[in-house]
Design an enzyme around this catalytic site. Structure first.
Site, PDB file in Angstrom:
ATOM      1  N   LYS A   1      23.658   4.465  76.546  1.00  0.00           N
ATOM      2  CA  LYS A   1      24.871   4.052  76.664  1.00  0.00           C
ATOM      3  C   LYS A   1      25.444   4.136  78.064  1.00  0.00           C
ATOM      4  O   LYS A   1      24.638   5.128  79.124  1.00  0.00           O
ATOM      5  CB  LYS A   1      25.282   6.126  75.973  1.00  0.00           C
ATOM      6  CG  LYS A   1      26.696   6.631  76.274  1.00  0.00           C
ATOM      7  CD  LYS A   1      26.955   7.539  76.343  1.00  0.00           C
ATOM      8  CE  LYS A   1      28.387   7.404  75.866  1.00  0.00           C
ATOM      9  NZ  LYS A   1      28.803   9.447  75.055  1.00  0.00           N
TER      10      LYS A   1
ATOM     11  N   SER B   1      31.933   9.431  71.458  1.00  0.00           N
ATOM     12  CA  SER B   1      32.030   8.517  72.266  1.00  0.00           C
ATOM     13  C   SER B   1      30.940   7.670  72.429  1.00  0.00           C
ATOM     14  O   SER B   1      30.862   6.469  72.447  1.00  0.00           O
ATOM     15  CB  SER B   1      31.920   9.476  73.226  1.00  0.00           C
ATOM     16  OG  SER B   1      31.599  10.318  73.586  1.00  0.00           O
TER      17      SER B   1
ATOM     18  N   SER C   1      29.059  13.646  70.286  1.00  0.00           N
ATOM     19  CA  SER C   1      29.344  12.187  70.582  1.00  0.00           C
ATOM     20  C   SER C   1      28.204  11.199  70.339  1.00  0.00           C
ATOM     21  O   SER C   1      27.678  10.541  70.518  1.00  0.00           O
ATOM     22  CB  SER C   1      29.739  11.883  72.459  1.00  0.00           C
ATOM     23  OG  SER C   1      31.388  12.183  72.044  1.00  0.00           O
TER      24      SER C   1
END
Ligand code: GLN
Length: 491
Positions: free
Chosen positions: A79, A154, A178
């Site tokens: 990420k 996310s 997330s």
């Protein structure tokens, strides 16, 4: 020979370690997949062949002197809020568009030491604020099961690449869901470890008392293996804990007759009936394995969303104050004074949702309102924590849906923040309580979209959580997310 969807993290490492698989071939195989499919998913914010080549050389050198590296030659995509030395780290924001950190996050250091190949940086909601990836400044990630739908957020890029096998595993971060929510929407395994289990050093902070890094994989065994590599004390994160007493997370036992709690407050009108049915079926699976199912109450769980949106935004407003156009990233040219520089850089650099959260958090912390908002939120947070503590005196694990819905259409909720915030209704409380949670695939709805089952346990019982997840996975193989018959078709 590598074939898409056939390789586990464990297997790649095993074959690289015993010499039957070349690191170059693993890298080449996944590089091709990223190059042919990455654009369709809009999953990568940074992917550079030259860097992958140097990663391959680094791992080959490591293998000359070290045997049995736990992640030998395993591509791990990250990420884009995890700092990577020499690679951009944008957090999905314009404000960090050109930022290249001078150091690696502790988790990145650990991956490298374990023999992993750092395999590109992944798209995400700006500063990890969102549940659909639509808040990225670089466009939304697409769900591999249906490209017109969101992957969740996310960590949407992290979930999508594992679901589409552009990498056998990835890392994400979880502040309110997330990791688990996108894992559910993409049909993969997503683990949020106990707060403090994994170092946050080099994870760009959102809500520091809630943030935790964790893995995305296609199996529970791989999740445990990744946790083994990531977990442990780090002197640079004072909230990290020494795990020396835990020999191995990946010595799993899928046969334990655990007590599993079912929370009656989770049974709401918002819950998609197909997910509700899948939940009941999952509980039947556990029952058939000799587990006891206990109905529980978490009386204060209804306060989770409002509590979270005060705590998380308050912390975010403090954490994001450092992006001022002076030290990092975007600097506006439209200014004459220092204050104007701050103002213009932040106005131009941050997206709408991030600005909204900063304002909300700053208001909650402002003098005169501090106790009414932030103070109350801390008190309800403590009540929620105690609800869980009482529950875990009675059961080993709590089961719930991960998300109230399956993947929704891109654009469907983007103008309705309340409905978007409700996507995390089942995941947020674990972050407030600091306990671990995992989402595992539990079948598909009629439209062919994956559904997720969430399991939670008491703090530091990550091992129990993984054991419990393994039991379900072993009994339902073929019905879960990815399997030989049912995989996303991207061609
Ligand atoms: N969707 C939640 C939010 O927008 C959770 C995000 C996260 O876990 N990083 O804050």
């Amino acid at each position: 020979m590598l074939e898409a969807f056939q390789s586990s993290v464990k297997n790649i490492a095993k074959h690289v370690n015993d010499g039957s698989q070349k690191v170059d071939d693993v890298a080449e195989f996944y590089m091709k997949r990223v190059q042919t499919l990455g654009k369709k998913l809009n999953s990568h914010l940074f992917f550079d062949e030259k860097i992958i080549e140097s990663e391959v050389e680094r791992v080959k050198n490591l293998l000359k002197t070290q045997k049995n590296l736990p992640l030998a030659g395993v591509p791990v995509s990250l990420k884009d809020n995890l700092c990577t030395k020499g690679m951009p780290t944008t957090c999905g924001s314009k404000i960090l568009e050109n930022y290249i950190p001078p150091y690696d996050a502790e988790v990145v250091r650990r991956l490298k030491d374990a023999g992993a190949l750092i395999f590109g940086k992944l798209n995400m909601d700006e500063f990890a604020m969102g549940s659909s990836n639509e808040n990225s400044a670089y466009g939304p990630v697409k769900n591999p099961w249906d490209l017109s739908r969101v992957p969740g957020g996310s960590s949407g890029g992290s979930a999508a690449v594992v679901a589409a096998d552009l990498a056998p595993c990835s890392l994400g971060s979880d502040t309110g869901g997330s990791i688990r929510q996108p894992a559910a929407l993409c049909g993969v395994v997503g683990l949020k470890p106990t707060y403090g289990r994994v170092s946050r050093y080099g994870l760009v902070a959102y809500g520091s008392s809630l943030d935790q890094v964790g893995p995305f994989t296609r199996s529970v065994a791989d999740s445990a293996l990744l946790l083994q590599v990531l977990a442990g004390w780090d002197r640079r994160d004072s909230t990290s804990r020494n795990d020396a007493e835990i020999k191995s997370f990946d010595a799993l036992n899928g046969q334990r007759k655990l007590k599993i709690g079912y929370v009656k407050e989770f049974d709401s009108d918002q819950l998609n009936p197909e997910i509700k049915a899948a939940m009941s079926q999952a509980l039947e699976v556990y029952k058939s394995q000799g587990c006891e199912i206990v109905e529980l109450s978490l009386p204060n769980i209804g306060y989770s969303i409002p509590t979270y949106y005060v705590v998380a935004t308050a912390e975010a407003s403090a954490n994001l104050a450092r992006f001022d156009g002076v030290r990092y990233g975007h600097r506006s040219t439209h200014h004459t004074t220092l204050n104007e520089l701050y103002e213009a850089s932040r106005s131009e650099g941050f997206g709408k949702e991030v600005k909204q959260r900063i304002m909300l958090g700053t208001f909650a912390l402002s003098s005169g309102y501090y106790d009414a908002y932030y103070g109350s939120a801390l008190r309800t947070r403590e009540m929620i924590r105690q609800d869980f503590a009482k529950a875990f005196a009675k059961v080993d694990v709590i089961a719930s849906p991960t998300s109230p819905t399956t993947a929704f259409k891109i654009g469907e909720k983007s103008n309705d923040p309340m409905s978007m915030y409700l996507s995390d209704i089942y995941t947020i409380a674990t972050n407030l309580a600091g306990i671990p949670g995992i989402s595992i695939p539990c079948g598909f709805d009629k439209a062919g979209l994956p559904m997720g089952l969430q399991l939670m346990s008491a703090a530091w019982n990550d091992q129990t959580l993984l054991d419990c997840a393994l039991m379900y996975e072993e009994k339902t193989r073929g019905n879960g997310g990815w399997n030989e018959q049912n995989k996303p078709n991207l061609s």
